[in-house]
Design an enzyme around this catalytic site. Structure first.
Site, mmCIF file in Angstrom:
data_model
loop_
_atom_site.group_PDB
_atom_site.id
_atom_site.type_symbol
_atom_site.label_atom_id
_atom_site.label_comp_id
_atom_site.label_asym_id
_atom_site.label_seq_id
_atom_site.Cartn_x
_atom_site.Cartn_y
_atom_site.Cartn_z
ATOM 1 N N ARG A 277 7.821 6.231 -4.384
ATOM 2 C CA ARG A 277 7.480 4.805 -4.555
ATOM 3 C C ARG A 277 8.725 4.037 -4.976
ATOM 4 O O ARG A 277 9.135 4.086 -6.124
ATOM 5 C CB ARG A 277 6.371 4.679 -5.613
ATOM 6 C CG ARG A 277 5.719 3.321 -5.699
ATOM 7 C CD ARG A 277 4.616 3.313 -6.742
ATOM 8 N NE ARG A 277 3.564 4.268 -6.434
ATOM 9 C CZ ARG A 277 2.503 4.003 -5.682
ATOM 10 N NH1 ARG A 277 2.334 2.786 -5.196
ATOM 11 N NH2 ARG A 277 1.590 4.925 -5.443
ATOM 12 N N GLU A 349 0.223 10.134 1.320
ATOM 13 C CA GLU A 349 0.200 9.170 2.421
ATOM 14 C C GLU A 349 1.589 8.990 3.019
ATOM 15 O O GLU A 349 2.571 8.779 2.305
ATOM 16 C CB GLU A 349 -0.317 7.832 1.888
ATOM 17 C CG GLU A 349 -0.298 6.745 2.948
ATOM 18 C CD GLU A 349 -0.671 5.376 2.374
ATOM 19 O OE1 GLU A 349 -1.259 5.333 1.274
ATOM 20 O OE2 GLU A 349 -0.350 4.376 3.028
ATOM 21 N N SER A 352 -0.179 4.556 7.531
ATOM 22 C CA SER A 352 -1.441 3.852 7.423
ATOM 23 C C SER A 352 -1.564 3.001 8.667
ATOM 24 O O SER A 352 -0.688 2.187 8.941
ATOM 25 C CB SER A 352 -1.423 2.986 6.163
ATOM 26 O OG SER A 352 -2.691 2.466 5.892
#
Length: 424
Positions: A277, A349, A352
């Site tokens: 992140r 993830e 998306s």
RNA sequence: GGAAGAGUGUCCGAGUGGUUUAAGGAACUGGUCUUGAAAACCAGCGACGGGGAAACCCGUCCGUGAGUUCGAAUCUCACCUCUUCCGCCA
């Protein structure tokens, strides 16, 4: 942006869709304002019609030199003027309030999206590949990168603060290799056109894709009031803003490799170590512009294109369909692709892929002209194909050999000058 | 950053205060003609919103916003964008 007509016609369905997203009903409030606004418009339009008619008669009277008639009409229109001005001002105001309400309401989930309040309601659709067998305890990517001396969070921290990273040498090249490989796959195999878009955009563009007005806190903004793109979905999708396309042009498929900038407000404490992140990361994005009829198939096709990257890299992943409560603002349906990270012992993830219906197209006023008929809004779709930084993380963790070396997946070797390993 | 010019419908483009109901053209759709196509000719054809069962009627829109006026595409002001020139610059 929602279609008021739909809310009028199907208020119960509208509220039901919001409920699935954990949002209180809005239709009653909206429809009350809508009917007030329309009543106002009707009154205003009647006054305007009379003004127009009288103004024309003034012209005729003057032409006939009938000054008495002309001044009588001028007095009448003069009286209407105040009423019209006040009406116009209120209409603008009411219109703005209604638009502001609509602008903050998220899209409605598609009927086949599973119920659920948060990520625990997401449903796994498929798993592909398998986790690599390792007869050692796998490390996390930041340990591997730092041991190689090619991933430097400290240097990044000194100049930029937390959530930035410096990559060096073969890791810097690996990031470039991953992005190039992805772009070549999407342009070569899947027919996407490569785009090099602006990274700074205006308010209108951010509004178009739905980042504004609600999510300004997640974005960086320059002193000259440009926004830094949080994803190239923004410039790629806005490519068609305010355009009238021909049906034969659709679907339009575009891809770009860009840096992405996110303030990560509200993410304090999450993923603080490593590259998962970041405030700045690199991503290859896929965007499709389609007719309403094409968008469902296009969503599957786009997701397959993103999955193909992982297949060719030999990475284990699973594909999830997000539940109604976990989807992003503009989506009607979203597939998340999660890659296996042995160091974290978790799926994370990495892509998306969202179908947005005409939600963004309304906000951008992006339409097309059907071969036969009136203009319609296009459908928009976007997906990561893939997040480059996280792909690099996945390669490091999955291809570590237990002795500090990283094997380079076959598909990437041509982009690494033929090298087969990183580290000695 | 400075100066000048421009912005009209899907596109091009006319239009400097009142039959503009935004001319005309292109594209598109339908038709005539043709063995077929092209060309030519004829007809249709802006967007958005409101009202109406419908036919249809009404309103708004000429980059955006505010103003002047009985009336604005047209006049005024601010802003945005583009073009050209100058400056700066990879």
């Amino acid at each position: 942006m929602h279609d008021l007509k739909f809310i009028r016609d199907e208020p119960a369905a509208f509220d039901q869709g919001l409920k699935r997203r954990n949002i209180e009903p809005e239709s009653a409030k909206i429809l009350r304002r809508d009917s007030e606004l329309r009543a106002l418009q009707t009154r205003l339009q009647q006054a305007q019609a009379r003004r127009n008619e009288a103004s024309k008669l003034i012209g005729h009277a003057k032409a006939k030199k009938d000054e008495a008639q002309a001044s009588a009409l001028m007095a009448e229109v003069s009286g209407l003027k105040r009423e019209i001005q006040e009406g116009e001002e209120r209409e603008r105001l009411d219109q703005a309030v209604l638009q502001a309400i609509l602008a903050t309401i998220p899209n409605l989930p598609a009927s086949d999206v599973p119920e659920g309040r948060d990520e625990t309601g997401n449903v796994e659709l498929r798993r592909v590949g398998q986790a690599p067998g390792m007869n050692f305890s796998p490390k996390e990517h930041f340990d591997l990168g730092e041991q190689l001396g090619l991933m430097d969070f400290e240097a990044a921290g000194r100049m930029s603060g937390s959530r930035f990273v410096v990559l060096k040498g073969q890791l810097a090249r690996l990031e470039r290799a991953i992005a190039s490989f992805m772009l070549d796959l999407h342009t070569g195999t899947f027919g996407y056109q490569e785009i090099a878009p602006p990274y700074l955009v205006r308010d209108d563009a951010m509004f178009g894709t739905g980042q504004l007005p609600k999510f300004a806190d997640d974005l960086f903004r320059t002193t000259l009031a440009h926004w830094l793109i949080p994803t190239s979905e923004v410039p790629l999708t806005n490519l068609v803003r305010e355009q009238m396309l021909e049906e034969a042009q659709l679907p339009i498929r575009v891809t770009a490799h860009t840096p992405c900038f996110r303030a990560e407000a509200g993410a304090a404490g999450k993923d603080t170590r490593g590259m998962i992140r970041m405030h700045q990361f690199s991503k290859v994005e896929l965007v499709s512009i389609t007719t309403p009829e094409q968008s469902r198939d296009e969503h599957e096709r786009m997701t397959a294109a993103a999955e193909e990257v992982l297949k060719r890299l030999g990475l284990h992943f699973r594909t999830m369909v997000l539940c109604a409560g976990d989807m992003g603002f503009a989506a009607i349906k979203t597939y998340d692709i999660e890659v296996w990270l042995p160091g974290q012992k978790a799926f994370r993830e990495i892509s998306s892929c969202s179908a947005c219906g005409d939600f963004q197209a309304r906000r951008m006023n992006a339409r097309y002209r059907p071969a036969d008929g009136r203009p319609r809004f296009v459908h928009t779709l976007n997906g990561s194909g893939l997040a480059v930084g996280r792909t690099l993380v996945a390669v490091l963790e999955n291809y570590q050999d237990g002795n500090g070396r990283i094997a380079i997946p076959d598909a990437l070797q041509p982009y690494m000058g033929g090298a087969t390993h990183i580290g000695s």
